[in-house]
Design an enzyme around this catalytic site. Structure first.
Site, PDB file in Angstrom:
ATOM      1  N   GLY A  10     -28.908  -5.771-103.980  1.00  0.00           N
ATOM      2  CA  GLY A  10     -27.592  -5.458-104.511  1.00  0.00           C
ATOM      3  C   GLY A  10     -27.520  -5.661-106.011  1.00  0.00           C
ATOM      4  O   GLY A  10     -28.544  -5.695-106.697  1.00  0.00           O
ATOM      5  N   GLY A  70     -31.847   1.283-112.346  1.00  0.00           N
ATOM      6  CA  GLY A  70     -33.192   1.182-111.759  1.00  0.00           C
ATOM      7  C   GLY A  70     -33.155   1.392-110.259  1.00  0.00           C
ATOM      8  O   GLY A  70     -33.948   2.157-109.689  1.00  0.00           O
ATOM      9  N   HIS A  71     -32.202   0.727-109.606  1.00  0.00           N
ATOM     10  CA  HIS A  71     -32.051   0.919-108.163  1.00  0.00           C
ATOM     11  C   HIS A  71     -31.687   2.378-107.852  1.00  0.00           C
ATOM     12  O   HIS A  71     -32.173   2.961-106.893  1.00  0.00           O
ATOM     13  CB  HIS A  71     -30.939   0.021-107.621  1.00  0.00           C
ATOM     14  N   GLN A 121     -36.750 -15.939 -99.987  1.00  0.00           N
ATOM     15  CA  GLN A 121     -37.643 -15.709-101.134  1.00  0.00           C
ATOM     16  C   GLN A 121     -37.219 -16.517-102.358  1.00  0.00           C
ATOM     17  O   GLN A 121     -37.818 -16.384-103.422  1.00  0.00           O
ATOM     18  CB  GLN A 121     -37.764 -14.215-101.454  1.00  0.00           C
ATOM     19  N   SER A 141     -32.665  -5.114-114.975  1.00  0.00           N
ATOM     20  CA  SER A 141     -32.816  -6.128-113.934  1.00  0.00           C
ATOM     21  C   SER A 141     -31.452  -6.741-113.689  1.00  0.00           C
ATOM     22  O   SER A 141     -30.660  -6.925-114.634  1.00  0.00           O
ATOM     23  CB  SER A 141     -33.800  -7.210-114.388  1.00  0.00           C
ATOM     24  N   SER A 142     -31.183  -7.068-112.428  1.00  0.00           N
ATOM     25  CA  SER A 142     -29.907  -7.724-112.112  1.00  0.00           C
ATOM     26  C   SER A 142     -29.801  -9.034-112.871  1.00  0.00           C
ATOM     27  O   SER A 142     -28.716  -9.497-113.194  1.00  0.00           O
ATOM     28  CB  SER A 142     -29.806  -7.984-110.611  1.00  0.00           C
TER      29      SER A 142
HETATM   30  P1  AMP Z   1     -34.046  -6.132-106.385  1.00  0.00           P
HETATM   31  O1  AMP Z   1     -32.665  -5.766-105.990  1.00  0.00           O
HETATM   32  O2  AMP Z   1     -34.156  -6.755-107.734  1.00  0.00           O
HETATM   33  O3  AMP Z   1     -34.768  -6.894-105.305  1.00  0.00           O
HETATM   34  O4  AMP Z   1     -34.845  -4.772-106.541  1.00  0.00           O
HETATM   35  C1  AMP Z   1     -34.858  -3.824-105.503  1.00  0.00           C
HETATM   36  C2  AMP Z   1     -35.838  -2.748-105.845  1.00  0.00           C
HETATM   37  O5  AMP Z   1     -35.465  -2.146-107.087  1.00  0.00           O
HETATM   38  C3  AMP Z   1     -37.266  -3.281-106.029  1.00  0.00           C
HETATM   39  O6  AMP Z   1     -38.171  -2.352-105.453  1.00  0.00           O
HETATM   40  C4  AMP Z   1     -37.409  -3.326-107.521  1.00  0.00           C
HETATM   41  O7  AMP Z   1     -38.742  -3.195-107.968  1.00  0.00           O
HETATM   42  C5  AMP Z   1     -36.584  -2.120-107.938  1.00  0.00           C
HETATM   43  N1  AMP Z   1     -36.170  -2.233-109.334  1.00  0.00           N
HETATM   44  C6  AMP Z   1     -35.555  -3.295-109.923  1.00  0.00           C
HETATM   45  N2  AMP Z   1     -35.378  -3.054-111.243  1.00  0.00           N
HETATM   46  C7  AMP Z   1     -35.898  -1.824-111.478  1.00  0.00           C
HETATM   47  C8  AMP Z   1     -36.037  -1.025-112.656  1.00  0.00           C
HETATM   48  N3  AMP Z   1     -35.616  -1.432-113.839  1.00  0.00           N
HETATM   49  N4  AMP Z   1     -36.626   0.184-112.538  1.00  0.00           N
HETATM   50  C9  AMP Z   1     -37.085   0.612-111.335  1.00  0.00           C
HETATM   51  N5  AMP Z   1     -36.987  -0.100-110.189  1.00  0.00           N
HETATM   52  C10 AMP Z   1     -36.406  -1.310-110.259  1.00  0.00           C
END
Ligand code: AMP
Length: 335
Positions: A73, A78-79, A103, A228-229
């Site tokens: 979430g 990126g998401h 995690q 990044s979140s």
């Molecule tokens: P997270 O919500 O941070 O666990 O990320 C979920 C998915 O989004 C994971 O596969 C991450 O690698 C991907 N993700 C997070 N940040 C980015 C980004 N800046 N560009 C591309 N994918 C991303």
């Protein structure tokens, strides 16, 4: 000519009132339509495994391809790039939103991790996502839960695992569960979390899961900072310093491609990151597929990976090094 002008003014005023009323009706209709559009396009949220299976089963029966986008979430561009990549491959898209407690170590940010479901659903509304799978921790790990997937290989490469020893067991277990719950044909993972991408790819191969892991390139801010979140934790000074990570990575990659000594490039790169205000956890050159250490360009394809802390925020990033041996076309899972 008051007798002639008066009726005109009256007619004019009444026409204006009529127009205003019509405009109001049109506005109201547009609002209703917009709301209807939102209602129509907002993804359905399911919160139990049986409800998820009931939703997915007809798609499978109809032979429709399904893509899963696992997330925690606090969605950003990126998401959304993962969702768009999913759209290119599959008729049906499931986005999972689950902040996975297993995690996080006790001292990490599980409690404060941003949880923004309403905004996440709004962000997904225009992307034709079919389903949001948003289980609670109790649904994912009900009382009596006692099984873990403990990955090795890329999960024990001495990168993130050195600083977050619990992390990949938590990731592998929850990703294993998500894949078995949704049974997608594809699952999208960001290159942003490069070691995680490799761990998940290995996991699906080792467990013969009939899903193909699709890597998606990192989406960045205009100044190079990977989205990044956790960027939300940065104060303005830290935010201004943060793009140094990508700048240094790009500089190091260029130097290695030009044939500079790898160890020296990494030493200087690490020092530059610390000068920018970070505490460096690691800056490493690894084989892009196995994540094993490499000593020179010829040992590649090479990926540079970095993790560093600034203030209370820990950031990770990575970059491909061009040159050396041609990157073997990576096989990400099986179809
Ligand atoms: P997270 O919500 O941070 O666990 O990320 C979920 C998915 O989004 C994971 O596969 C991450 O690698 C991907 N993700 C997070 N940040 C980015 C980004 N800046 N560009 C591309 N994918 C991303």
């Amino acid at each position: 000519m008051p007798a002639r002008s008066c009726p005109f003014r009256i007619r004019h005023a009444s026409a204006a009132r009529g127009l205003a009323a019509a405009a109001l009706i049109v506005c109201a209709r547009v609002a209703v339509l917009n709301q209807a559009k939102f209602v129509l396009m907002a993804p359905r949220v399911v919160r139990t495994v049986p409800a998820l299976r009931r939703a997915v089963m007809p798609w499978r029966t109809a032979g429709e391809r399904i893509a899963l986008v696992p997330t925690m979430g606090a969605l950003h561009a990126g998401h959304l790039a993962l969702v768009q990549a999913a759209r290119r491959r599959a008729r049906r898209i499931v986005v999972s939103i689950f902040v996975n407690p297993t995690q996080f170590a006790p001292h990490e940010d599980f409690g404060s991790y941003p949880r923004t479901l309403a905004a996440d659903l709004a962000a997904l509304a225009d992307l034709s996502v079919d389903l949001v799978w948003a289980p609670s921790a109790e649904v994912m790990y009900p009382p009596g839960f006692a099984t873990r997937i403990v990955p090795e290989g890329p999960a024990a490469a001495g990168l993130e695992d050195r600083f977050r020893p619990h992390f990949f067991t938590g990731v592998a277990t929850v990703v294993g569960k998500l894949l078995i719950q949704c049974m997608p044909d594809f699952a999208m993972f960001g290159e942003k979390d490069y070691q995680q991408l490799k761990v998940v790819t290995r996991l699906t191969q080792d467990l013969d899961l009939p899903v193909r892991i699709i890597p998606v390139p990192t989406v960045r801010e205009p100044d190079g900072l990977a989205l990044s979140s956790r960027n939300a934790y940065l104060n303005p000074l830290e935010r201004a310093a943060a793009p140094a990570l990508q700048r240094v990575l790009a500089h190091c990659a260029g130097e290695i491609t030009r044939g500079e000594l790898l160890a020296r490039v990494l030493d200087e790169g690490g020092a530059a990151i610390e000068r920018a205000g970070f505490v460096l956890d690691y800056l490493e050159a690894r084989h892009a597929d196995t994540l094993q250490p490499v000593a020179a360009l010829k040992d590649g394809p090479i990926r540079l990976l970095v993790a560093a802390r600034i203030g209370k925020t820990r950031l990770i990033d990575n970059i491909a090094v061009s040159g050396g041996r041609t990157a073997k076309k990576a096989k990400h899972g099986i179809s």
